[in-house]
Design a protein around this motif. Structure first.
Motif, PDB file in Angstrom:
ATOM      1  N   ALA A  62       0.838  -1.207   0.000  1.00 35.28           N
ATOM      2  CA  ALA A  62       0.000   0.000   0.000  1.00 35.28           C
ATOM      3  C   ALA A  62       0.869   1.251   0.000  1.00 35.28           C
ATOM      4  CB  ALA A  62      -0.925  -0.006   1.210  1.00 35.28           C
ATOM      5  N   LEU A  63       1.929   1.253   0.792  1.00 32.67           N
ATOM      6  CA  LEU A  63       2.826   2.407   0.832  1.00 32.67           C
ATOM      7  C   LEU A  63       3.528   2.608  -0.504  1.00 32.67           C
ATOM      8  CD1 LEU A  63       4.450   1.984   4.371  1.00 32.67           C
ATOM      9  CD2 LEU A  63       2.766   3.695   3.678  1.00 32.67           C
ATOM     10  N   GLY A  64       3.952   1.495  -1.107  1.00 36.08           N
ATOM     11  CA  GLY A  64       4.637   1.595  -2.387  1.00 36.08           C
ATOM     12  C   GLY A  64       3.731   2.074  -3.502  1.00 36.08           C
ATOM     13  N   ALA A  65       2.433   1.743  -3.413  1.00 38.95           N
ATOM     14  CA  ALA A  65       1.481   2.110  -4.464  1.00 38.95           C
ATOM     15  C   ALA A  65       0.878   3.492  -4.261  1.00 38.95           C
ATOM     16  CB  ALA A  65       0.362   1.074  -4.530  1.00 38.95           C
ATOM     17  N   SER A  66       1.165   4.129  -3.130  1.00 38.76           N
ATOM     18  CA  SER A  66       0.574   5.430  -2.836  1.00 38.76           C
ATOM     19  C   SER A  66       0.977   6.469  -3.881  1.00 38.76           C
ATOM     20  CB  SER A  66       1.006   5.908  -1.446  1.00 38.76           C
ATOM     21  OG  SER A  66       0.569   7.222  -1.212  1.00 38.76           O
ATOM     22  N   GLU A  67      -0.001   7.191  -4.395  1.00 38.17           N
ATOM     23  CA  GLU A  67       0.262   8.226  -5.386  1.00 38.17           C
ATOM     24  C   GLU A  67       0.451   9.595  -4.744  1.00 38.17           C
ATOM     25  OE1 GLU A  67      -2.943   8.114  -8.138  1.00 38.17           O
ATOM     26  OE2 GLU A  67      -2.377   6.161  -8.989  1.00 38.17           O
TER      27      GLU A  67
ATOM     28  N   ALA B 138      -5.022   1.305   6.704  1.00 35.97           N
ATOM     29  CA  ALA B 138      -5.994   0.300   7.153  1.00 35.97           C
ATOM     30  C   ALA B 138      -7.107   0.131   6.122  1.00 35.97           C
ATOM     31  CB  ALA B 138      -6.566   0.711   8.507  1.00 35.97           C
ATOM     32  N   ARG B 139      -7.619   1.248   5.598  1.00 31.55           N
ATOM     33  CA  ARG B 139      -8.680   1.166   4.585  1.00 31.55           C
ATOM     34  C   ARG B 139      -8.165   0.520   3.306  1.00 31.55           C
ATOM     35  NH1 ARG B 139     -10.204   6.206   6.760  1.00 31.55           N
ATOM     36  NH2 ARG B 139      -8.868   7.317   5.279  1.00 31.55           N
ATOM     37  N   ALA B 140      -6.939   0.864   2.928  1.00 35.80           N
ATOM     38  CA  ALA B 140      -6.391   0.355   1.673  1.00 35.80           C
ATOM     39  C   ALA B 140      -6.202  -1.156   1.695  1.00 35.80           C
ATOM     40  CB  ALA B 140      -5.058   1.042   1.367  1.00 35.80           C
ATOM     41  N   ILE B 141      -5.856  -1.717   2.861  1.00 35.52           N
ATOM     42  CA  ILE B 141      -5.577  -3.160   2.926  1.00 35.52           C
ATOM     43  C   ILE B 141      -6.717  -3.943   3.568  1.00 35.52           C
ATOM     44  CG2 ILE B 141      -3.102  -2.732   2.991  1.00 35.52           C
ATOM     45  CD1 ILE B 141      -3.101  -3.330   5.959  1.00 35.52           C
ATOM     46  N   GLY B 142      -7.764  -3.251   3.999  1.00 32.76           N
ATOM     47  CA  GLY B 142      -8.948  -3.926   4.530  1.00 32.76           C
ATOM     48  C   GLY B 142      -8.770  -4.528   5.905  1.00 32.76           C
TER      49      GLY B 142
ATOM     50  N   TYR C 240       3.210   7.673   7.169  1.00 27.21           N
ATOM     51  CA  TYR C 240       4.163   6.576   7.011  1.00 27.21           C
ATOM     52  C   TYR C 240       4.624   6.484   5.559  1.00 27.21           C
ATOM     53  CZ  TYR C 240       2.871   4.828  11.648  1.00 27.21           C
ATOM     54  OH  TYR C 240       2.662   4.693  13.004  1.00 27.21           O
ATOM     55  N   SER C 241       5.878   6.124   5.391  1.00 26.92           N
ATOM     56  CA  SER C 241       6.433   5.891   4.067  1.00 26.92           C
ATOM     57  C   SER C 241       7.386   4.696   4.127  1.00 26.92           C
ATOM     58  CB  SER C 241       7.171   7.136   3.552  1.00 26.92           C
ATOM     59  OG  SER C 241       8.182   7.524   4.470  1.00 26.92           O
ATOM     60  N   VAL C 242       7.832   4.233   2.973  1.00 31.22           N
ATOM     61  CA  VAL C 242       8.751   3.098   2.914  1.00 31.22           C
ATOM     62  C   VAL C 242      10.056   3.464   3.615  1.00 31.22           C
ATOM     63  CG1 VAL C 242      10.124   1.653   1.362  1.00 31.22           C
ATOM     64  CG2 VAL C 242       7.752   2.187   0.799  1.00 31.22           C
TER      65      VAL C 242
END
Length: 259
Positions: free
Chosen positions: A19-24, A34-38, A66-68
């Motif tokens: 989710a962090l890696g895909a964040s735009e 939490a919402r992104a990964i359910g 948070y970030s990578v």
């Protein structure tokens, strides 16, 4: 022998990193992750605390985003450095980008996609991001086409499926047409991608072979169509093929490949 069931904690941790890696939009708050990964906020919070302690994620004390983290970047660097294609092609691709002033990429096959191992920008092709680790479809990219030159049409159909995704009006979506395009490329010695993945983009690529003569990777020159229209394509292709051959020799290829 029964397969071992996946570890749920590892899967969840991987989902957080994904989710962090895909964040735009850069850093993400815990609630957004939490919402992104359910998952629930408390479960996600515990995962983030553990990942932060291991430096796989980094939390900004001011924004709480948070970030990578450093550990992920270090692992990615180690993975690249262990890859023989990356080791042999990195310097050559960098020199190529500087010489032609365009973008030079190196990619390898990963399933039905091409994944970038190297990405260097020349003066005429600046970008605000790196392509390393990103994927492109095999049938719609010059790198991907090169990676399929050794395959039969039946093998390509089995790998890609009967339906080929369309990205622009120029994308080849028919397997017979793709086979014809690849036959021309093999006779020519290099593949072309003319606005097939994105409008305004032009790319040429040449295959890189290993000690057995099989295609192990591909190297490309790409840039804006308006820029490439002014260049001598034959000269660019000759330079590209020479670099691809040099990398192939570095991978152990010592004899010509029969066609």
């Amino acid at each position: 022998m029964a397969s071992t069931p996946p570890n749920q904690s590892v899967e969840r941790a991987a989902a957080v990193l994904g989710a962090l890696g895909a964040s735009e939009n850069g850093a993400m708050r815990a609630s957004d992750i939490a919402r992104a990964i359910g998952l629930g906020t408390s479960t996600t919070g515990r995962l983030l605390n553990t990942l932060e302690s291991l430096e796989y994620v980094r939390r900004d004390a001011e924004t709480q985003g948070y970030s990578v983290g450093r550990a992920v970047l270090e692992l990615a660097s180690q993975g690249l450095n262990h890859n023989p294609v990356h080791r042999e092609s990195r310097a050559a691709a960098q020199e190529l980008a500087q010489r032609v002033e365009l973008t030079a990429n190196v990619g390898v096959q990963d399933g039905a996609t091409c994944i970038y191992l190297c990405h260097f920008e020349g003066r005429l092709a600046p970008k605000s991001h790196t392509m390393i680790g990103m994927r492109q479809p095999l049938h719609a990219s010059a790198l991907g086409k090169c990676l399929m030159l050794d395959m039969t049409q039946a093998e390509r159909t089995s790998l890609l499926g009967a339906e080929l995704a369309r990205y622009t009006e120029h994308t080849i979506i028919d397997h017979d047409a793709l086979t014809a395009d690849l036959a021309e490329a093999e006779a020519r010695g290099w593949c072309i991608e003319n606005q097939e993945l994105a409008l305004g983009r032009f790319c040429i690529a040449a295959p890189v072979r290993n000690a057995t003569g099989r295609i192990a990777a591909a190297i490309s020159i790409s840039g804006r169509l308006t820029v490439l229209r002014t260049r001598d394509m034959t000269s660019l292709a000759e330079d590209l093929i020479e670099v691809a051959d040099r990398v192939s020799v570095g991978l152990g290829m010592i004899s010509a490949v029969a066609r």
